[in-house]
Design a protein around this motif. Structure first.
Motif, PDB file in Angstrom:
ATOM      1  N   UNK A 112      -7.269  -1.544  -8.033  1.00  0.00           N
ATOM      2  CA  UNK A 112      -7.321  -2.426  -6.642  1.00  0.00           C
ATOM      3  C   UNK A 112      -6.981  -1.414  -5.608  1.00  0.00           C
ATOM      4  N   UNK A 113      -7.258  -1.845  -4.375  1.00  0.00           N
ATOM      5  CA  UNK A 113      -6.917  -1.422  -3.217  1.00  0.00           C
ATOM      6  C   UNK A 113      -5.710  -1.737  -2.692  1.00  0.00           C
ATOM      7  N   UNK A 114      -4.709  -0.637  -2.333  1.00  0.00           N
ATOM      8  CA  UNK A 114      -3.451  -0.708  -1.981  1.00  0.00           C
ATOM      9  C   UNK A 114      -2.359  -1.428  -2.729  1.00  0.00           C
ATOM     10  N   UNK A 115      -2.595  -1.492  -4.195  1.00  0.00           N
ATOM     11  CA  UNK A 115      -1.910  -2.206  -4.995  1.00  0.00           C
ATOM     12  C   UNK A 115      -2.077  -3.754  -5.149  1.00  0.00           C
ATOM     13  N   UNK A 116      -2.944  -4.191  -4.622  1.00  0.00           N
ATOM     14  CA  UNK A 116      -3.412  -5.619  -4.469  1.00  0.00           C
ATOM     15  C   UNK A 116      -3.394  -6.252  -5.905  1.00  0.00           C
ATOM     16  N   UNK A 117      -2.566  -7.295  -6.203  1.00  0.00           N
ATOM     17  CA  UNK A 117      -2.823  -7.884  -7.218  1.00  0.00           C
ATOM     18  C   UNK A 117      -3.255  -9.382  -7.157  1.00  0.00           C
ATOM     19  N   UNK A 140     -11.120  -4.326  -8.745  1.00  0.00           N
ATOM     20  CA  UNK A 140     -10.993  -4.960  -7.527  1.00  0.00           C
ATOM     21  C   UNK A 140     -11.507  -4.209  -6.229  1.00  0.00           C
ATOM     22  N   UNK A 141     -11.095  -2.925  -6.361  1.00  0.00           N
ATOM     23  CA  UNK A 141     -11.277  -2.066  -5.117  1.00  0.00           C
ATOM     24  C   UNK A 141     -10.609  -0.569  -5.323  1.00  0.00           C
ATOM     25  N   UNK A 142     -10.868   0.291  -4.639  1.00  0.00           N
ATOM     26  CA  UNK A 142     -10.614   1.833  -4.523  1.00  0.00           C
ATOM     27  C   UNK A 142     -10.053   2.069  -3.101  1.00  0.00           C
ATOM     28  N   UNK A 143      -9.358   3.256  -3.101  1.00  0.00           N
ATOM     29  CA  UNK A 143      -8.872   3.637  -1.908  1.00  0.00           C
ATOM     30  C   UNK A 143      -9.803   4.655  -1.345  1.00  0.00           C
ATOM     31  N   UNK A 144      -9.456   4.511   0.077  1.00  0.00           N
ATOM     32  CA  UNK A 144     -10.274   5.223   1.158  1.00  0.00           C
ATOM     33  C   UNK A 144     -10.736   6.751   0.695  1.00  0.00           C
ATOM     34  N   UNK A 145      -9.874   7.281   0.145  1.00  0.00           N
ATOM     35  CA  UNK A 145     -10.203   8.901  -0.183  1.00  0.00           C
ATOM     36  C   UNK A 145     -10.410   8.850  -1.571  1.00  0.00           C
ATOM     37  N   UNK A 146     -10.787   8.033  -2.356  1.00  0.00           N
ATOM     38  CA  UNK A 146     -11.122   8.084  -3.889  1.00  0.00           C
ATOM     39  C   UNK A 146     -12.392   8.810  -4.224  1.00  0.00           C
ATOM     40  N   UNK A 147     -12.348   9.421  -5.382  1.00  0.00           N
ATOM     41  CA  UNK A 147     -13.403  10.315  -5.992  1.00  0.00           C
ATOM     42  C   UNK A 147     -13.684   9.806  -7.219  1.00  0.00           C
ATOM     43  N   UNK A 148     -14.910   9.771  -7.366  1.00  0.00           N
ATOM     44  CA  UNK A 148     -15.613   9.259  -8.705  1.00  0.00           C
ATOM     45  C   UNK A 148     -14.694   9.981 -10.115  1.00  0.00           C
ATOM     46  N   UNK A 182     -17.370   6.453   2.192  1.00  0.00           N
ATOM     47  CA  UNK A 182     -16.579   6.695   1.042  1.00  0.00           C
ATOM     48  C   UNK A 182     -17.096   6.022  -0.215  1.00  0.00           C
ATOM     49  N   UNK A 183     -16.294   6.130  -1.323  1.00  0.00           N
ATOM     50  CA  UNK A 183     -17.024   5.660  -2.554  1.00  0.00           C
ATOM     51  C   UNK A 183     -16.428   4.041  -2.388  1.00  0.00           C
ATOM     52  N   UNK A 184     -17.389   3.288  -3.140  1.00  0.00           N
ATOM     53  CA  UNK A 184     -16.910   1.939  -3.280  1.00  0.00           C
ATOM     54  C   UNK A 184     -16.981   1.422  -4.885  1.00  0.00           C
ATOM     55  N   UNK A 185     -16.400   0.265  -5.081  1.00  0.00           N
ATOM     56  CA  UNK A 185     -16.108  -0.090  -6.499  1.00  0.00           C
ATOM     57  C   UNK A 185     -17.471  -0.042  -7.395  1.00  0.00           C
ATOM     58  N   UNK A 186     -18.773  -0.638  -6.624  1.00  0.00           N
ATOM     59  CA  UNK A 186     -20.096  -0.679  -7.571  1.00  0.00           C
ATOM     60  C   UNK A 186     -20.251   0.648  -8.011  1.00  0.00           C
ATOM     61  N   UNK A 187     -19.831   1.874  -7.243  1.00  0.00           N
ATOM     62  CA  UNK A 187     -20.607   3.143  -7.703  1.00  0.00           C
ATOM     63  C   UNK A 187     -19.649   3.558  -9.063  1.00  0.00           C
ATOM     64  N   UNK A 188     -18.241   2.943  -9.131  1.00  0.00           N
ATOM     65  CA  UNK A 188     -17.674   3.164 -10.336  1.00  0.00           C
ATOM     66  C   UNK A 188     -18.192   2.330 -11.440  1.00  0.00           C
ATOM     67  N   UNK A 189     -18.444   1.325 -11.093  1.00  0.00           N
ATOM     68  CA  UNK A 189     -18.972   0.182 -12.017  1.00  0.00           C
ATOM     69  C   UNK A 189     -20.286   0.952 -12.623  1.00  0.00           C
ATOM     70  N   UNK A 190     -21.165   1.253 -11.875  1.00  0.00           N
ATOM     71  CA  UNK A 190     -22.248   1.929 -12.093  1.00  0.00           C
ATOM     72  C   UNK A 190     -22.273   2.975 -13.095  1.00  0.00           C
ATOM     73  N   UNK A 191     -21.109   3.996 -12.755  1.00  0.00           N
ATOM     74  CA  UNK A 191     -21.044   5.149 -13.617  1.00  0.00           C
ATOM     75  C   UNK A 191     -20.605   4.708 -15.169  1.00  0.00           C
ATOM     76  N   UNK A 192     -19.861   3.503 -15.209  1.00  0.00           N
ATOM     77  CA  UNK A 192     -19.192   2.955 -16.497  1.00  0.00           C
ATOM     78  C   UNK A 192     -20.731   2.352 -17.211  1.00  0.00           C
TER      79      UNK A 192
END
Length: 294
Positions: A112-117, A140-148, A182-192
């Motif tokens: 999640x982004x910023x530790x949000x639960x 739920x989210x990724x940080x602004x500087x996240x990399x795949x 920046x990277x958004x969660x959908x890109x991570x999910x597509x990689x999965x």
């Protein structure tokens, strides 16, 4: 496909519609501050008696999103309701009516982004620290500087165990406060998915999130609703699939190929490029989410 009409602002077309579904990030704010023209536009729509729902693929719940909007200067009087994919995800995890969600189990590996639960608060779900201990993955989210590549080891471990993944934000690219992307969660999910994992996406462009929006608008006829956003893949495709008119804002996700300060002739090639890539066109094209150019 019908050729889109380029307009200077919402004033050119607002009278045609009773309700507006408006994207947030890249349309009314940049994640850190609102766009002045967007605040004015929302105010004008409200003065005209229009109903406005703010729709976001944020993985955070509605209350968290509303508090954040107020914090950066977007008052609750400027809209009727907020709908977030995080709220829809919470409801799906609570109800467990969908077959995918019914079989998820109770132990969750959460990003999640910023530790949000907030997306799991109040649910009988245990958040665990590693994919090896989880029944499913919740993105739920990724940080602004996240990399795949940062997600690689955990995703590979989850895929090896056949864990299902819930993506509470299908966006592929995020607009950053510094004007970059920046990277958004959908890109991570597509990689999965490329690793062989099973994914459930909650949010735009999928139909259920629009049904919630239409309900919040009072279920008006679809031809009286305009969906406004900056992503052809999410906002335009999602609205069009619901048989809603759509308006694309050039100064957002696609601003790298548009020139928002110039008209149709300068941007026709960019629009044709997007049509070929996504197979859908908006009904209207706007430089920014603004009332008028004056």
């Amino acid at each position: 496909m019908i050729e889109p009409t380029f307009c200077s602002g919402l004033a050119d077309l607002a009278a045609r519609y009773r309700g507006f579904i408006v994207d947030q990030w890249g349309v009314i704010h940049d994640g850190a501050r609102p766009y002045a023209e967007a605040l004015d536009c929302l105010g004008r729509l409200r003065e005209a008696g229009k109903r406005v729902v703010l729709l976001s693929n944020s993985g955070k719940r509605t209350t968290v999103n509303a508090a954040r909007l107020a914090e950066i200067g977007i008052d609750e009087t400027l809209y009727d309701a907020i709908v977030t994919s995080g709220e829809a995800t919470w409801q799906a995890l609570f109800e467990r009516n969908d077959p995918f969600f019914a079989g998820l189990g109770r132990r969750c590996f959460l990003w999640s982004r910023g530790g949000d639960r907030s997306v799991v608060e109040g649910l009988p779900i245990e958040v665990v620290d590693a994919a090896d201990d989880a029944d499913f993955v919740l993105l739920g989210g990724v940080e602004d500087d996240a990399r795949l590549e940062e997600f690689g080891p955990a995703l590979e471990a989850a895929a090896a165990r056949g864990l299902p993944l819930v993506c509470a934000n299908p966006d592929i690219v995020a607009v950053l406060p510094n004007g970059g992307f920046g990277l958004a969660p959908g890109a991570v999910a597509h990689h999965y998915e490329q690793l062989g994992g099973r994914v459930a996406y909650v949010g735009k462009p999928h139909r259920p999130i629009y049904e919630v929006c239409l309900q919040a608008l009072g279920n008006p006829p679809h031809d009286e609703v305009l969906a406004v956003g900056d992503s052809v893949a999410h906002d335009v495709a999602g609205g069009a699939a619901m048989e809603l008119d759509t308006a694309l804002v050039m100064a957002g996700i696609h601003s790298r190929i548009f020139d928002p300060d110039r008209g149709a002739s300068a941007n026709r090639a960019a629009m044709e490029q997007l049509a070929q890539e996504y197979g859908v066109l908006p009904r209207w094209v706007l430089p920014r989410f603004r009332w008028s150019a004056y």
